[in-house]
Design a protein around this motif. Structure first.
Motif: not given
Length: 369
Positions: A126-127, A177-178, A182-185
């Motif tokens: 998921l990095l 999952v959410i 939020l990580d990506l954002l």
């Protein structure tokens, strides 16, 4: 006016250079020891080149506005494909060496994890890197292109995202999952580490969109466009420099998660650099090297994935961060050749012309714009 006339040759060359640059940078980061990265002139210079992400992103924004695929659905589709490609690339980078038993021990150990090994593998898959940023951004910027018609409105949105980026950083909830979205954002480092969160890095893409819109309004006058980039770049540097150098903890924040001052400062230098490259390349005649760079530009997405997978697999052969600068330079040449050979092979399998002698291409042959 034909689509070909909308293309900006200097941006194609810069994107092509970025392919060459990323092989150099990633090889150094994976194989060079700490001393070679920080205490040698060559290593320090290559690490400095790694701060050039904003160059690619602004180019992406410009070409996004001049692409022949202007529909919102096209932008969302390409964004989704990039996110899937990013997960596939991470799986190939990290899990294939684990599955086949050639992952170096010191790579996993360097994190000092105490979590179950399965959780560590999920973390690696998921990095978040540049593909995730581009994919997530395309899900948003298509709406901006469709509904915001004033170029200064586009610029205002880009600066607003930079302005709030440090304030929204770390937003999280207890749903995995959410939480990853939020990580990506916003980059809260759970469940993965995101090098380029959408806030603030999408700002650079939107700043590029501002200039892409300006380019259309200038009736494709590239000379005037780059002159405007120079003027705006000088203004941005003047505004951003005091914030970065006086209030660096908030506005620079170790580069990857910078604040508004860092975005403005780096965007300014990027615009000045783009103007300089345009001036340098304006009168260069077509030759084999120029065609090679254009080939890299057309295949940017696939070559990005190829070089990262190959370099990551090589850790099982050459080790992880164990070598001096001399051996690393040899590896750079090796991976440069290997990346092109794999890309040429894919071209043959897909029945495309494998080399780089095509003179005319569509403005939309690459996924990353």
């Amino acid at each position: 006016m034909e689509q070909q006339s909308k293309r900006i040759a200097a941006l194609d060359l810069i994107k092509g250079m970025s392919v060459i640059g990323m092989v150099i940078i990633h090889t150094l980061l994976i194989y060079a020891n700490v001393k070679s990265q920080s205490e040698t002139a060559i290593g320090s210079f290559i690490v400095f080149l790694g701060r050039g992400t904003s160059i690619f992103l602004i180019c992406m924004g410009v070409t996004f506005m001049t692409s022949s695929h202007q529909s919102l659905a096209s932008s969302i589709k390409r964004g989704g494909l990039l996110l899937l490609a990013a997960l596939f690339m991470n799986f190939m980078k990290f899990m294939i060496p684990v599955i086949f038993g050639f992952a170096p021990d010191n790579f996993i150990q360097k994190y000092g994890w105490h979590a179950p090994i399965e959780q560590q593998y999920v973390y690696l898959v998921l990095l978040g890197d540049i593909l995730q940023l581009a994919g997530m951004s395309l899900l948003f910027v298509g709406f901006i292109r469709k509904y915001v018609k004033n170029k200064y409105g586009i610029l205002a949105i880009g600066l607003l995202i930079a302005l709030v980026s440090r304030e929204v950083s770390g937003i999280t909830i207890d749903y995995p999952v959410i939480n990853y979205v939020l990580d990506l954002l916003f980059s809260n480092d759970f469940p993965a580490f995101i090098y380029f969160p959408v806030f603030p890095w999408m700002s650079f893409i939107i700043i590029g969109m501002f200039f892409g819109k300006w380019y259309l309004e200038l009736n494709y006058n590239s000379k005037q466009l780059f002159k405007n980039m120079l003027y705006v770049g000088l203004l941005f540097v003047a505004l951003g420099a005091p914030l970065v150098f006086i209030y660096g903890d908030y506005h620079y924040n170790r580069f990857y998660h910078m604040g508004p001052g860092g975005v403005i400062y780096f965007a300014g230098w990027t615009l000045i650099f783009l103007w300089a490259i345009f001036r340098i390349t304006a009168n260069i005649q077509e030759n084999t090297f120029i065609r090679l760079l254009k080939y890299c530009s057309r295949n940017l997405t696939s070559m990005y994935m190829i070089q990262w997978i190959l370099i990551s697999w090589g850790k099982g052969i050459f080790g992880y961060r164990q070598h001096g600068i001399g051996f690393v330079l040899l590896l750079i040449v090796f991976y440069m050749i290997l990346t092109f050979l794999v890309q040429f092979s894919l071209d043959i399998l897909m029945k495309k012309k494998p080399l780089f002698f095509r003179q005319r291409v569509s403005a939309d042959e690459t996924v990353l714009k």
